[in-house]
Design an enzyme around this catalytic site. Structure first.
Site, PDB file in Angstrom:
ATOM      1  N   PRO A   8      63.321 -12.387  46.133  1.00 45.27           N
ATOM      2  CA  PRO A   8      61.952 -11.208  45.054  1.00 45.27           C
ATOM      3  C   PRO A   8      60.730 -11.825  46.118  1.00 45.27           C
ATOM      4  O   PRO A   8      60.174 -12.889  46.732  1.00 45.27           O
ATOM      5  CB  PRO A   8      61.479 -12.630  43.861  1.00 45.27           C
ATOM      6  CG  PRO A   8      62.873 -12.809  43.872  1.00 45.27           C
ATOM      7  CD  PRO A   8      63.726 -13.083  44.388  1.00 45.27           C
ATOM      8  N   GLU A   9      60.377 -10.590  46.449  1.00 44.17           N
ATOM      9  CA  GLU A   9      58.868  -9.940  47.051  1.00 44.17           C
ATOM     10  C   GLU A   9      57.758 -10.295  46.524  1.00 44.17           C
ATOM     11  O   GLU A   9      57.768 -10.668  45.400  1.00 44.17           O
ATOM     12  CB  GLU A   9      59.196  -9.329  47.947  1.00 44.17           C
ATOM     13  CG  GLU A   9      60.208  -9.449  49.306  1.00 44.17           C
ATOM     14  CD  GLU A   9      60.155  -8.218  50.003  1.00 44.17           C
ATOM     15  OE1 GLU A   9      59.542  -7.263  50.649  1.00 44.17           O
ATOM     16  OE2 GLU A   9      61.796  -8.280  50.547  1.00 44.17           O
ATOM     17  N   LYS A  62      54.495 -15.349  47.849  1.00 38.91           N
ATOM     18  CA  LYS A  62      55.862 -15.048  46.984  1.00 38.91           C
ATOM     19  C   LYS A  62      55.697 -17.041  45.662  1.00 38.91           C
ATOM     20  O   LYS A  62      57.301 -16.925  45.008  1.00 38.91           O
ATOM     21  CB  LYS A  62      57.120 -15.493  47.889  1.00 38.91           C
ATOM     22  CG  LYS A  62      57.513 -14.272  48.985  1.00 38.91           C
ATOM     23  CD  LYS A  62      58.845 -14.008  49.974  1.00 38.91           C
ATOM     24  CE  LYS A  62      58.159 -13.483  50.753  1.00 38.91           C
ATOM     25  NZ  LYS A  62      59.367 -13.993  51.676  1.00 38.91           N
ATOM     26  N   ARG A 115      69.458 -10.716  58.983  1.00 39.28           N
ATOM     27  CA  ARG A 115      69.005  -9.553  58.365  1.00 39.28           C
ATOM     28  C   ARG A 115      69.006  -8.605  59.075  1.00 39.28           C
ATOM     29  O   ARG A 115      69.893  -8.230  59.552  1.00 39.28           O
ATOM     30  CB  ARG A 115      67.982  -9.703  58.032  1.00 39.28           C
ATOM     31  CG  ARG A 115      66.833 -10.709  57.166  1.00 39.28           C
ATOM     32  CD  ARG A 115      65.492 -11.185  56.416  1.00 39.28           C
ATOM     33  NE  ARG A 115      64.483 -12.085  56.395  1.00 39.28           N
ATOM     34  CZ  ARG A 115      63.762 -12.587  56.876  1.00 39.28           C
ATOM     35  NH1 ARG A 115      64.803 -12.951  58.302  1.00 39.28           N
ATOM     36  NH2 ARG A 115      63.995 -14.280  56.803  1.00 39.28           N
TER      37      ARG A 115
END
Length: 292
Positions: A2-3, A61, A278
């Site tokens: 989650p950002e 975050k 990533r």
């Protein structure tokens, strides 16, 4: 993970339903979920028992519940502690019914009977109690004090962040992901902001103009506001709001996850490349890769 938009959706849900409530029972179901609370599970549950939730807040975050934690023992009513929540990769703050038992790591019963559950399939997130400290004119939990302000913070200083970025001789995307430069931006929204600003993430930050960097930061703020309005980005069931509902901004993404699809701006085929363990997604025409 989650950002900022996803965490803010959760914070708003908690703000609407738990502020003013008192914890009447707390249980740690899995010790890993409180590993950041150095005094251990028993201390955390003892200190939360009887604590009144006086507010919710967030930076980047991280989110936290401000507590009148001293009230049961000292008689003070001022918020002097915070329950810091990090959602990690799959953490969920859920209200009401208890989700699948194997994923509930912590549960708290509030004085109106509501059950607040922390569920975390991958167990990278957790709770910890922390003192509140003053940093840059704001009061934040000590574990959060090192984080920079995020683009949705009313006191976010774009010019100061641009100055920091122009002093960095590394990729601009790497710096966008550095939570001590600007917090709240993760891989998804970094790619979205860079696509909107027509900047390749491998460009060295120091080589970009103030206007280019400003465009990236403005785009980051814009895309996160749009994501927030749509409940955040959910690719699976691991991110949900406090009612267990998924966001739907994934349908509006222009860059992230769109390898092989046509750029919505110019029609070129979107590409993916590895970056910092990533994946980065970009348009080779709108965002030309820098020459080495």
């Amino acid at each position: 993970m989650p950002e900022l938009p996803e965490v803010e959706v959760v914070r708003r849900g908690l703000q609407d339903h738990v502020v003013g409530k008192t914890m009447t029972a707390v249980r740690v179901h899995h010790p890993r979920a409180v590993r950041r609370h150095e005094a251990g599970p028993a201390d955390l549950t003892a200190r939360l028992l009887g604590a009144r939730i006086s507010g919710t807040d967030r930076r980047g975050k991280y989110l936290w519940l401000t507590l009148d934690a001293g009230a049961p023992t000292t008689g003070r009513d001022d918020p002097d502690a915070a329950l810091v929540v990090h959602l990690g990769m799959s953490g969920q703050m859920l209200l009401g019914g208890v989700p699948r038992a194997e994923h509930v790591r912590i549960s708290a019963v509030l004085d109106d009977g509501t059950v607040l559950s922390f569920a975390d399939q991958r167990t990278f997130g957790g709770w910890q109690l922390a003192d509140l400290v003053s940093v840059d004119g704001s009061v934040v939990p000590a574990p959060v004090a090192h984080l920079a302000r995020d683009p949705l913070d009313p006191l976010f200083d774009v010019d100061s962040v641009i100055k920091v970025l122009r002093g960095k001789h590394s990729e601009v995307k790497r710096r966008l992901l550095d939570q001590q430069v600007v917090s709240g931006i993760g891989n998804i929204y970094a790619d979205e902001a860079l696509w909107r600003a027509k900047v390749h993430g491998a460009r060295v930050a120091a080589t970009l103009t103030r206007r280019q960097l400003g465009a990236v930061l403005d785009a980051a703020a814009d895309v996160m506001r749009e994501a927030l309005a749509k409940g955040g980005t959910s690719f699976d069931s691991l991110y949900v709001n406090v009612n267990g509902q998924s966001g739907y901004f994934d349908r509006s993404l222009d860059a992230y996850g769109r390898e092989g699809e046509h750029c919505r701006r110019c029609g070129a085929v979107m590409r993916r490349e590895k970056f910092m363990n990533r994946s980065s997604f970009y348009c080779p025409r709108c965002q030309p890769r820098p020459r080495r």
